[in-house]
Enzyme design. Sequence first.
Site: not given
Length: 1536
Positions: A546, A549, A666
């Site tokens: 998750d 980045h 999402d």
Amino acid sequence: MTTLGQIFLIPLKDDGSPEVPGDYIYLPPPTDPPYVLRFVIEGTSSICREGGLWLNIPEVGKGFHRSNFREFRLRPDFNKNIEIDVPITTAGAFSFYIIYHPLPNFSASSLPDSKPTRTDIHYIDVEPSLTLGGKTLPLDALSVFTVISKFMGIYPADWDGHLRGVAYRGYNMVHFTPLMKRGISNSPYSIYDQSKFDPDCFPNGEKDISDMVLRMEKEFGLLALTDVVWNHTANNSKWLEDHPEAGYNIETAPWLEAALELDNALLRYGEKLEILGLPSEFKTTDDLLKVMDGMKKHAIDNIRLWEFYVVDVKAETDNILQEWTCGDSWSSDDATGLSDVSLRTLKQKADFIRQNAVRNSDIILGRYNRKVGAKVGARLVTALFGGYGFFSDVSSVETEISRILDEVNLPFYKEYETDVVEILEQVFNRIKYLRIDDHGPKLGPVTKDNPLIETYFTRLPLNETTKRHDPRALALVNNGWIWNADAMKDNAGPDSKAYLRREVIVWGDSVKLRYGSSPRDNPFLWDFMTNYTRLMAKHFSGFRIDNCHSTPLVVAEYLLDEARKVRPNLTVFAELFTGSEETDYVFVKRLGLSALIREAMQAWSTGELSRLVHRHGGRPIGSFDRDLPSGSSRSITSPTSDRNMEHISHIRQRPVNALFMDCTHDNEVPAQKRDARDTLPNAALVAMCASATGSVMGYDEIYPRLVDIVHETRLYCPKYSENNSLTSTLSDEGIGCVKRLLNRLHTEMGAEGFDETHIHHDGEYITVHRVHPKTRKGVFLIAHTAFPGYGDGHGVLAPTHLVGAQAKPIGCWKLEVEVDEKTKAAVLADLNCLRGLPSRIIELEGVEIDSQGKDTIISVSQTFVPGSIALFETWIPEAKHYLGGLDSFITSGADDAFANLSLVDLNLVLYRCFPEEKDFTDGQDGLYIIPNYGSLVYAGLQGWWSVLENIIKFNELGHPLCDHLRHGQWALDYIVNRMDKAANVEQLDRLQLPKMWLRERFNAVRKLPSFLLPRYFAIIVQIAYNAAWRQGIQLFGQNIQHGQQFIHKLAMVSVQQVGYVKSASLWPQKSVSSLAAGLPHFSTDWARCWGRDVFISLRGLLLCTGRFGEAKEMITAFASVLKHGMIPNLLSSGKLPRYNSRDSVWFFLQAIQEYARMVPNGIQVLDETIPRRFLPYDDTWFPFDDSRAYTRSSTLKEIVQEIFQRHATGLSFTEYNAGPALDVQMKPEGFHIDIWVDWETGFMFGGSQLNCGTWMDKMGESEKARNKGVPGTPRDGAAVEITGLLYSSLKWVAGLYQSGQYEHEGVNLSDGKSITFEEWASRIKHNFERCYYIPLNPEEGSQHDLDPALVSRRGIYKDLYKSGKPYDDYQLRPNFTITMAVAPDLFIPSNALHALSVADTTLLGHIGMATLDPADPNYRPNYNNSEHSADFATAKGRNYHQGPEWVWPRGFFLRALLHFDLLRRKTAPERIETFQQITRRLKGCKRAIGESPWRGLTELTNKNGALCADSCPTQAWSAACLLDVYYDASMISLSE
């Protein structure tokens, strides 16, 4: 010891980086037995200098530790590559680097050393091996299904039905959002306790998880994948109270103090809105603007935020004054930069302070934390006012300091003001979105529970636990994300002001974790999260990282290493949005990511969706076979039986893998973002991609909107989870029934390797054809997308034409969905269950298949409305006709077919330029011309391969050659017909087998659809080319066979230049193969065989390669036409030889000398009896068919003696047939040849200012420039290379005489006297340095024969001695290096080495050597033979040898450098450095031969290696002289 089997090559460049496009090394899963990763390093690459390859791939049977690197020493070998084989036994992310001593710049005066250097770290990713039900499951066969665990109910009662439904729909992996105990927000991604599973779902904790995962695989055929959340924890995580250091707080991150104070101030301001008479509910933007107007005054200014930015002028002034008044603040050593301070402006004084005295200028810490160094300030005061004393005006000093510091603060105030503008802008936009915008959540009035802003900090509760900590540690930064953020930067770190400038879109329920750079920085956190990670790896086959980045790379590396210790074959997906493909690669390489998550629902139109499908769909149909070896690498030249059992693969450029989701958990669903009917075509398009694919619970069910994973409380209730629903064929709820088929097809195609696709976009339609590259079986999809506004469609798709393929329907369906507001409201009103919109899958009849011969036409009707798909099975009948498959047939048998070919046969098979091909076919045939591209450079396979190599490497299906092949089979016909003609020639009858092989393979693919012809044409040509190349290498000597790739390429120039040419045999009445000087200009008739070129090239191209028979034939052929004691410059098959080169005969003798030394029993060539074209010692000319021709014979030994004798007594003659018929450019005087010996020195003199008898033989040709008949470089007198060659030959025959192998002791002179060869050589040696060397020290000039007025450069050797133009003697040219190579004992080694160093820096170009010193006024480095100017120096290319950079002298230069540099090297490392210096100077040549379509080295280049259009693109001696270097090196030990 090499492990036989699959080998993957990683060639390393001279800087240690992998020679892999994109630097992305991605290897397949480990195998049993393991495949091998082979590092290939040039034997004397710079990195081999005391170098070692350090690699952390574990040894067989050992575990992986990132810091555990093992060294492989790089043991230099000039002629061979270093190969390091590493078995791959485990998946993961590995790395390597090189430690070596950088090669210093060459110096003749010293032996500099260097310190060890480490290269950049490079990464190797090995794909994990997934298995399901005992079978391997490739990554591209994954169909992943996302579920949000808190909506699944209680395990196992509620979960079994869901898992059964997932399996029924054909998915093979379930992605679980985090299964851990959730925090106060109830978001799965806000984890309360990373060591505890969610008790609401799993009452028995870890036991339930273990049971579930085991049953998933055994009962349902499902693998388990879970999210790992490493960068934040729930804001109410209890463990934070014990360990607030795990987060960013003012104690651990003092740079956040200003952000915290601002956050507090904004919260307080929000609570006082009503008191301040400002709106607390924002109905319009005007309401918000009123609040924003007061924000700066009541919040920002109120906390005096600027104090965090600026210097405290009063306090710092006092500190500086205090330092100044203490004295001892100034000395002469401190005057740097202050000598003119009194003349400086106020700004300049402030700049001095800011640059030299201000601390923390690049960071925001506490208030007034930007400090001024008092000592520096006091020095400035002293420079302005002098030292402190009784009469000092302290008040004036104080005022000046304050003025300067105020000026210092100006940019700091500007920084503050800029940040305030950004703060207000960010706050305004965020509040507007949250409370006003229609697409926002509209949070309503500002209250204490619903504050004005989203707080950036979690304030830990004050209790007995937290009281133990410093209060500054109790406010922890919340995590969040930033638009277009730099993924490599910590947004809460000291280099970022994101939290102060309010740039973070914060997640108020999650605290950002602060790891630091290693476990030492935060031991508890690293240990705690390691245990969490290992727990996940214990149970789950894969991770989804998750917010990858936002996770520090060093953290992710460490935790993945820990996970892979538990589960070596861990699949790792990542949510990675860096905004940069380059940065994506950094994460992928370092972490060994299996794939990045990408989503089809991100597409805003059919066109964009088509682009995404194209990106992830696989390679284009008809793509070139990337598993075939290419070029001339070691992969196709395997001289040993072990090597023949290896399967070599190159690591090709590839994109990062994707997990391509039709929709993620999402993001918005089709019913929100597009048209609900698009659920079906969108899913089908994703399923057709050659990548891992996925979906989410609710997509197949057609949820009306995105499920809120934080606030939603209802549970999943899909029909597919009910036992009785799994038997239905078509469903009235969602697309699950069709998804089952789509997932099955996707998995089967992924498992079997269907990796080629063709995607076509036409309006609202997208078609996808996915096929297997070898069987050519395929699946074809037509999808009618449903974006807003499509209605019932805007036209029917034009009929689809499947060329050469047959098809049968799999199914055709459309999706109907009830989307009226009343229905949506009813679905959303269900308080307990998450349900989809009512929908129906309807089978359609509106598709027609029409078989027309080999082709199929598919048509759809008006009933194929948006939301429809049609699936077909396809195949190509012709691909089924060969046992084992078409690919297997066309790639078999080539080695056997080419096994009996000779090197001369291979000349025709591989090469033949235009004039050669015209000559061979009596003018009938030439080179193949590719429309819109141009002509091949060769008629043979190399001509095709030079075009195909990059087409295959980069899969350039749009290349003109590919287009040409799709339009017809002319190229196939050309190759076969050419071989057919050649095979019928008696000398070339061995070509019958290769001809049949090519004919049969081309016939096998002729009936395939035309779009496949480029692929199969390329395979056949590549296989044939490789077999021919391999046969060529195996016919050479052992040094070539086992040599490195560059040696192979140089050696194959021998095949390229030696062949049968009707117009250019070595004999007038016998057809034998001959050596071309260069292609294409010097390839046929009189222009092919040049005496000088042949014998300069003979050692490298024929002797070094083991072609002793051809070498002997050329020696005897030229010996047969000896006349005037000379061999001809131009042979003309012995019919019309021309004798105008003074140097050719000496290169001839040098070649005989080399033959005698290098060939077994080679000395016997001297006894060879040779028929004479002309009479011995008789200069009478007569035609080749005259009765006198070839009636007399001499041994080669006698011919050698005749050469010495004729030259000793002098030569003076006018060329036969002198005049325009012989040479239209030359003046009459130029045809007269004079050669004589100066017996004082022993030097051979000759020539005149009107002819050019050495290799620098350009005659002026321009009447306009008035240079016609005036040589560019006459080089009369004693040319330095002739002197060296003469000396070498004299020493040789003198030695033969002494050993009884030559009966002549010397020669007779004109005066009746005689001289021995030994004495003649001694005179040359005695005088050489005196006559040719120009000493460095002018004071030594008296010891040398020189005119100081003509000396322009010292420490060099003259090019000429006593020429007709004295200035020319002193020119620096590369010819002295020829003498150094053949007669090194003529030189004083220190003088020689210095001269070589001058040439190295002055003459050495990128590929060749400048033919004249660039400092010389006659230097003209760019050659253009067609220049029609009035410039005397350059018109008509008169400057051919006046600066252009010729390649062949480079070989002699390198041979000389090798010899003389080694003389001073005593240790093995020192000697290795010499070889590396040579290697460094071959870089340009290696690149040139690899990039040239001619696969040779050019004759010459213009300045700095620039292309010379008039140069032969491949010249015999250019390659030959470099092979000489490698041969010399092979005779020298690196360790002597």
